[in-house]
Scaffold this motif. Structure first.
Motif, PDB file in Angstrom:
ATOM      1  N   GLY A 119      45.145  30.214  12.291  1.00 22.45           N
ATOM      2  CA  GLY A 119      45.817  29.026  12.891  1.00 22.45           C
ATOM      3  C   GLY A 119      46.297  29.309  14.332  1.00 22.45           C
ATOM      4  O   GLY A 119      47.324  28.863  14.772  1.00 22.45           O
ATOM      5  N   ASN A 120      45.659  30.124  15.182  1.00 20.46           N
ATOM      6  CA  ASN A 120      45.927  30.447  16.579  1.00 20.46           C
ATOM      7  C   ASN A 120      44.757  30.109  17.371  1.00 20.46           C
ATOM      8  O   ASN A 120      43.835  31.188  17.161  1.00 20.46           O
ATOM      9  N   GLY A 121      44.946  29.503  18.221  1.00 20.35           N
ATOM     10  CA  GLY A 121      43.628  29.081  19.082  1.00 20.35           C
ATOM     11  C   GLY A 121      43.687  29.756  20.521  1.00 20.35           C
ATOM     12  O   GLY A 121      42.741  29.849  21.024  1.00 20.35           O
ATOM     13  N   GLY A 122      44.354  30.808  20.702  1.00 22.54           N
ATOM     14  CA  GLY A 122      44.420  31.883  21.690  1.00 22.54           C
ATOM     15  C   GLY A 122      44.892  31.323  22.959  1.00 22.54           C
ATOM     16  O   GLY A 122      44.876  31.849  23.978  1.00 22.54           O
ATOM     17  N   ILE A 123      45.316  29.853  22.966  1.00 19.49           N
ATOM     18  CA  ILE A 123      45.939  29.562  24.270  1.00 19.49           C
ATOM     19  C   ILE A 123      47.145  28.600  24.066  1.00 19.49           C
ATOM     20  O   ILE A 123      47.663  28.417  22.796  1.00 19.49           O
ATOM     21  N   VAL A 124      48.000  28.248  25.116  1.00 20.26           N
ATOM     22  CA  VAL A 124      49.287  27.677  25.099  1.00 20.26           C
ATOM     23  C   VAL A 124      48.671  26.065  24.595  1.00 20.26           C
ATOM     24  O   VAL A 124      48.028  25.558  25.492  1.00 20.26           O
ATOM     25  N   ASP A 125      49.341  25.560  23.859  1.00 17.10           N
ATOM     26  CA  ASP A 125      49.206  24.388  23.594  1.00 17.10           C
ATOM     27  C   ASP A 125      50.616  23.738  22.880  1.00 17.10           C
ATOM     28  O   ASP A 125      50.994  24.056  21.722  1.00 17.10           O
ATOM     29  N   ASP A 126      51.265  23.118  23.673  1.00 17.62           N
ATOM     30  CA  ASP A 126      52.720  22.682  23.533  1.00 17.62           C
ATOM     31  C   ASP A 126      52.728  21.173  23.041  1.00 17.62           C
ATOM     32  O   ASP A 126      53.746  20.611  23.129  1.00 17.62           O
ATOM     33  N   ALA A 127      51.603  20.612  22.346  1.00 16.51           N
ATOM     34  CA  ALA A 127      51.975  19.399  22.210  1.00 16.51           C
ATOM     35  C   ALA A 127      52.757  19.391  20.828  1.00 16.51           C
ATOM     36  O   ALA A 127      52.745  20.002  19.933  1.00 16.51           O
ATOM     37  N   GLY A 128      53.770  18.398  21.167  1.00 17.11           N
ATOM     38  CA  GLY A 128      54.690  18.003  19.886  1.00 17.11           C
ATOM     39  C   GLY A 128      55.924  19.037  20.098  1.00 17.11           C
ATOM     40  O   GLY A 128      56.835  18.720  19.280  1.00 17.11           O
ATOM     41  N   ALA A 129      55.977  20.195  20.980  1.00 15.07           N
ATOM     42  CA  ALA A 129      56.940  20.901  21.158  1.00 15.07           C
ATOM     43  C   ALA A 129      58.208  19.996  21.571  1.00 15.07           C
ATOM     44  O   ALA A 129      59.493  20.605  20.576  1.00 15.07           O
ATOM     45  N   GLU A 130      58.191  19.200  22.150  1.00 14.35           N
ATOM     46  CA  GLU A 130      59.680  18.478  22.564  1.00 14.35           C
ATOM     47  C   GLU A 130      60.373  18.040  21.307  1.00 14.35           C
ATOM     48  O   GLU A 130      61.442  17.901  21.397  1.00 14.35           O
ATOM     49  N   ASP A 131      59.548  17.538  20.450  1.00 11.93           N
ATOM     50  CA  ASP A 131      60.190  17.030  19.229  1.00 11.93           C
ATOM     51  C   ASP A 131      61.121  17.947  18.356  1.00 11.93           C
ATOM     52  O   ASP A 131      61.578  17.654  17.453  1.00 11.93           O
ATOM     53  N   PHE A 132      60.918  19.417  18.557  1.00  9.96           N
ATOM     54  CA  PHE A 132      61.609  20.573  18.337  1.00  9.96           C
ATOM     55  C   PHE A 132      62.762  20.790  18.828  1.00  9.96           C
ATOM     56  O   PHE A 132      63.513  22.064  18.399  1.00  9.96           O
ATOM     57  N   GLU A 133      63.017  20.433  19.855  1.00  9.56           N
ATOM     58  CA  GLU A 133      64.302  20.858  20.625  1.00  9.56           C
ATOM     59  C   GLU A 133      65.422  20.262  19.686  1.00  9.56           C
ATOM     60  O   GLU A 133      65.509  19.284  18.975  1.00  9.56           O
ATOM     61  N   PRO A 134      66.673  21.176  19.747  1.00 14.00           N
ATOM     62  CA  PRO A 134      67.890  20.841  18.663  1.00 14.00           C
ATOM     63  C   PRO A 134      68.262  19.439  19.057  1.00 14.00           C
ATOM     64  O   PRO A 134      68.556  18.758  18.011  1.00 14.00           O
ATOM     65  N   GLU A 135      68.207  18.996  20.144  1.00 17.75           N
ATOM     66  CA  GLU A 135      68.726  17.493  20.484  1.00 17.75           C
ATOM     67  C   GLU A 135      67.801  16.635  19.876  1.00 17.75           C
ATOM     68  O   GLU A 135      68.334  15.504  19.365  1.00 17.75           O
ATOM     69  N   ALA A 136      66.530  16.921  19.858  1.00 14.73           N
ATOM     70  CA  ALA A 136      65.687  15.753  19.306  1.00 14.73           C
ATOM     71  C   ALA A 136      65.675  15.681  17.839  1.00 14.73           C
ATOM     72  O   ALA A 136      65.776  14.599  17.261  1.00 14.73           O
ATOM     73  N   LEU A 137      65.794  16.887  17.177  1.00 13.11           N
ATOM     74  CA  LEU A 137      66.010  16.830  15.914  1.00 13.11           C
ATOM     75  C   LEU A 137      67.219  16.235  15.369  1.00 13.11           C
ATOM     76  O   LEU A 137      66.940  15.562  14.438  1.00 13.11           O
ATOM     77  N   GLU A 138      68.277  16.322  16.071  1.00  9.75           N
ATOM     78  CA  GLU A 138      69.509  15.736  15.617  1.00  9.75           C
ATOM     79  C   GLU A 138      69.385  14.052  15.843  1.00  9.75           C
ATOM     80  O   GLU A 138      69.980  13.346  14.902  1.00  9.75           O
ATOM     81  N   GLU A 139      68.833  13.862  16.926  1.00 11.97           N
ATOM     82  CA  GLU A 139      68.709  12.502  17.263  1.00 11.97           C
ATOM     83  C   GLU A 139      67.793  11.732  16.024  1.00 11.97           C
ATOM     84  O   GLU A 139      68.009  10.611  15.770  1.00 11.97           O
ATOM     85  N   ARG A 140      66.739  12.221  15.696  1.00 14.04           N
ATOM     86  CA  ARG A 140      66.289  11.687  14.640  1.00 14.04           C
ATOM     87  C   ARG A 140      66.624  11.946  13.247  1.00 14.04           C
ATOM     88  O   ARG A 140      66.070  11.564  12.126  1.00 14.04           O
ATOM     89  N   GLY A 141      67.662  12.736  13.073  1.00 12.08           N
ATOM     90  CA  GLY A 141      68.449  12.912  11.715  1.00 12.08           C
ATOM     91  C   GLY A 141      67.349  13.621  10.835  1.00 12.08           C
ATOM     92  O   GLY A 141      67.411  13.480   9.703  1.00 12.08           O
ATOM     93  N   GLN A 142      66.806  14.743  11.554  1.00 12.19           N
ATOM     94  CA  GLN A 142      66.141  15.753  10.471  1.00 12.19           C
ATOM     95  C   GLN A 142      66.943  16.628   9.892  1.00 12.19           C
ATOM     96  O   GLN A 142      66.826  17.964  10.135  1.00 12.19           O
TER      97      GLN A 142
END
Length: 252
Positions: A119-142
Motif C-alpha cells: 500500500g505505498n506507491g513510492g511517491i508523495v500523494d497528499d489527496a485527502g490529507a486536509e481532512d485529517f487536520e485536527p480542526e477538520a476532524l473537529e469541525e466534522r464531528g469525527q
C-alpha cells in the motif's frame, strides 16, 4: 515492558518468534501489532523472528519531541537494529511503513535483505490529507476517530492529539520522497503489494518504482483497497505470497 533506550527516544516494541528476523513497519494512525494483526501468528508459525516496533510519535513509544517524519523514523529503525544486534533483516512495511522501508533500503542497503511494501506507491500523494487536520476532524464531528487516536497514542503524544494529527498530515504531504540515485541503491529483492482499488498505491505507481528497481515483483490483490493484508481482506493470500518471496530470497 519491551522498551529500548535510544537516548531521546524510548522505543516500544514486541518481539515474537525465532528464526530469520523480519521488521514490520506500521502505517500512520496505527501501531506495530495493530497494523499487522493478520501476520502475527502466521509469521511466528512459519519460523520467523518478528519485530513490531511503535514508531516515534506513535503507540507506546515515548520521545522528548513530538515532531517526526518517515525519514527520521527510518534512522530510528536502524538504531533499533543496532541495539538488537541485527546486522541484516527483511522489511515488511505497510502504507507509511512502506515509505520508511524505502528510506532504510536506499540509505542503508547493506542492512536490508529484502523489502516488501504494502500500500505505498513510492511517491508523495497528499489527496485527502486536509481532512485529517485536527480542526477538520473537529469541525466534522469525527469523535470516534479522535478518540481512537487518543487511545492508541496516549503515551506517545502525551495528551496532545492535535499535534499528533498535524505531524501525520505533515508526513503525508512530504514523504516518501527519494531521489533517482536513492532508488538506484535499492537492489535487494523487492515485493510491491497493493489492492486493485487502492488509490494511493496504484499499479501505475508500482510500475514506476520498477523502472528504478527492475528486480521488484508486483502483486495486485483483487477486490481489495488499501489494506489487503488485513484479516478482513485477503491476509492468507498475501501472507502466502510473501512467504514464497522470502523463501526464494533465502535460496538466492
Amino acid at each position: 515492558m519491551p522498551y529500548i533506550d535510544l537516548g531521546e527516544l524510548q522505543l516500544f516494541y514486541e518481539e515474537i518468534g525465532y528464526g530469520e528476523p523480519v521488521l514490520f513497519l506500521h502505517s500512520g494512525y496505527s501501531r506495530g501489532i495493530l497494523a499487522f494483526s493478520g501476520q502475527l501468528q502466521p509469521f511466528y508459525a512459519a519460523g520467523y523472528r518478528c519485530f513490531y516496533p511503535d514508531f516515534r510519535g506513535h503507540g507506546r513509544t515515548m520521545c522528548e519531541s513530538l515532531e517526526w517524519d518517515s525519514a527520521v523514523i527510518a534512522e530510528d529503525m536502524i538504531r533499533f537494529l543496532d541495539r538488537c544486534g541485527i546486522e541484516r533483516i527483511h522489511l515488511i512495511g505497510y502504507s507509511t511503513g512502506g515509505g520508511v522501508a524505502y528510506y532504510m533500503a536506499a540509505r542503508h542497503p547493506e542492512r536490508i535483505k529484502t523489502v516488501t511494501a504494502i500500500g505505498n506507491g513510492g511517491i508523495v500523494d497528499d489527496a485527502g490529507a486536509e481532512d485529517f487536520e485536527p480542526e477538520a476532524l473537529e469541525e466534522r464531528g469525527q469523535t470516534d476517530f479522535i478518540e481512537k487516536v487518543k487511545c492508541l497514542h496516549a503515551q506517545a503524544h502525551r495528551g496532545n492529539w492535535q499535534e499528533y494529527c498535524r505531524q501525520e498530515v505533515k508526513d503525508w504531504r512530504l514523504h516518501p520522497s527519494l531521489t533517482d540515485e536513492e532508488w538506484g541503491r535499492i537492489t535487494m529483492p523487492m515485493l510491491l503489494i497493493a489492492g486493485e482499488n487502492d488509490g494511493f498505491a496504484t499499479k501505475r505507481n508500482l510500475e514506476a518504482i520498477r523502472t528504478h528497481c527492475p528486480q521488484a515483483e508486483i502483486m495486485i490483490v483483487e477486490g481489495c483497497g488499501h489494506r489487503p493484508h488485513m484479516p478482513m481482506e485477503k491476509a492468507i493470500e498475501v501472507n502466502n505470497r510473501i512467504f514464497d518471496f522470502l523463501g526464494r530470497a533465502k535460496v538466492g
